[in-house]
Design a protein around this motif. Structure first.
Motif, short mmCIF file in Angstrom:
data_model
loop_
_atom_site.label_atom_id
_atom_site.label_comp_id
_atom_site.label_asym_id
_atom_site.label_seq_id
_atom_site.Cartn_x
_atom_site.Cartn_y
_atom_site.Cartn_z
N SER A 187 0.86 -1.18 0.00
CA SER A 187 0.00 0.00 0.00
C SER A 187 0.89 1.23 0.00
CB SER A 187 -0.87 0.03 1.26
OG SER A 187 -1.68 -1.11 1.30
N GLN B 144 -9.64 6.42 16.80
CA GLN B 144 -10.70 6.92 15.94
C GLN B 144 -10.35 6.73 14.46
OE1 GLN B 144 -11.37 11.12 16.44
NE2 GLN B 144 -13.10 11.16 15.05
N VAL B 145 -9.14 7.08 14.06
CA VAL B 145 -8.72 6.96 12.67
C VAL B 145 -8.63 5.49 12.25
CG1 VAL B 145 -6.84 7.41 11.02
CG2 VAL B 145 -7.56 9.20 12.62
N LEU B 146 -8.03 4.66 13.11
CA LEU B 146 -7.93 3.23 12.78
C LEU B 146 -9.31 2.63 12.56
CD1 LEU B 146 -5.13 1.97 15.22
CD2 LEU B 146 -4.91 2.60 12.80
N THR B 147 -10.27 3.03 13.38
CA THR B 147 -11.63 2.52 13.24
C THR B 147 -12.28 3.03 11.95
OG1 THR B 147 -11.86 2.45 15.64
CG2 THR B 147 -13.89 2.43 14.36
N GLN B 148 -12.14 4.31 11.67
CA GLN B 148 -12.74 4.89 10.46
C GLN B 148 -12.15 4.29 9.19
OE1 GLN B 148 -11.98 9.07 10.87
NE2 GLN B 148 -13.88 9.47 11.99
N LYS B 149 -10.85 4.09 9.17
CA LYS B 149 -10.16 3.59 7.98
C LYS B 149 -10.17 2.06 7.88
CE LYS B 149 -8.77 7.65 6.56
NZ LYS B 149 -9.17 8.26 5.32
N LYS B 150 -10.64 1.42 8.95
CA LYS B 150 -10.70 -0.05 9.00
C LYS B 150 -9.32 -0.67 8.79
CE LYS B 150 -15.47 -0.13 7.72
NZ LYS B 150 -16.50 -0.50 6.84
N ILE B 151 -8.34 -0.14 9.52
CA ILE B 151 -6.99 -0.67 9.50
C ILE B 151 -6.58 -0.99 10.93
CG2 ILE B 151 -6.29 0.47 7.35
CD1 ILE B 151 -4.95 2.65 9.03
N VAL C 12 -1.98 5.89 5.87
CA VAL C 12 -2.35 6.70 7.03
C VAL C 12 -1.11 6.69 7.91
CG1 VAL C 12 -3.78 6.74 9.10
CG2 VAL C 12 -4.79 6.06 6.91
N SER D 101 -0.72 4.59 -0.30
CA SER D 101 -1.52 5.69 0.26
C SER D 101 -1.71 5.38 1.74
CB SER D 101 -2.87 5.81 -0.44
OG SER D 101 -2.69 6.11 -1.79
N ALA E 160 -0.47 1.67 11.83
CA ALA E 160 0.11 2.58 10.84
C ALA E 160 1.48 3.07 11.32
CB ALA E 160 -0.82 3.78 10.63
#
Length: 153
Positions: A28, A45-52, A32, A30, A55
């Motif tokens: 990958s 919050q970001v990990l949950t939103q991006k489903k990862i 985060v 692109s 990072a």
């Protein structure tokens, strides 16, 4: 005198050498990324939103200084529960893995698969000349499998 009765033999067509399937073909790019001063609350919050599930962590000069994962966030949640603090206010620098094992873009995904199994790590930042190019995850390797031929694996 002995005569050969094998007849005319056709030369086998020369095959182009098979190209190895490399990490750079499936990583990958692109990404985060997080900063060491980001809060664990923000990371979760970001990990949950991006489903990862994790990072890279980059400093102000875009140097790789660590990696943060869901497991690291969970450590802060447990600490908050123990201290009876509802907010997840810890900083990335407190929880990130600092000794990051990286991978080169030119290695084959077969060699990468061995590293995943040997080291039991879910993701590797892909680096070249000290710069972050991308990230290869265990799921990237699994996604590449159906497209592989026995000659490239």
């Amino acid at each position: 005198m002995v005569k050969s009765f094998q007849g005319v033999r056709l030369a086998e067509p020369k095959k182009a050498p098979e190209q190895a399937v490399l990490v750079q073909d499936h990583m990958s790019t692109s990404l985060v990324t997080f900063h060491p001063d980001d809060t664990i609350d923000y990371v979760a919050q970001v990990l949950t939103q991006k489903k990862i599930s994790g990072a890279p962590v980059l400093d102000d000069a875009n140097n790789l200084v660590g990696i943060i994962s869901e497991v690291d966030c969970l450590k802060e949640v447990i600490k908050g529960k123990y201290n009876n603090t509802p907010r997840i206010a810890g900083r990335v620098r407190e929880y990130m893995t600092r000794d990051v094992i990286t991978m080169e873009p030119e290695i084959t995904i077969f060699d990468a698969a061995h590293r995943f199994l040997d080291l039991k790590i879910r993701r590797f930042p892909v680096m070249k000349a000290g710069r972050l190019l991308g990230q290869i995850s265990l799921s990237d390797i699994i996604k590449a499998l159906p497209g592989l031929k026995s000659t490239t694996w």
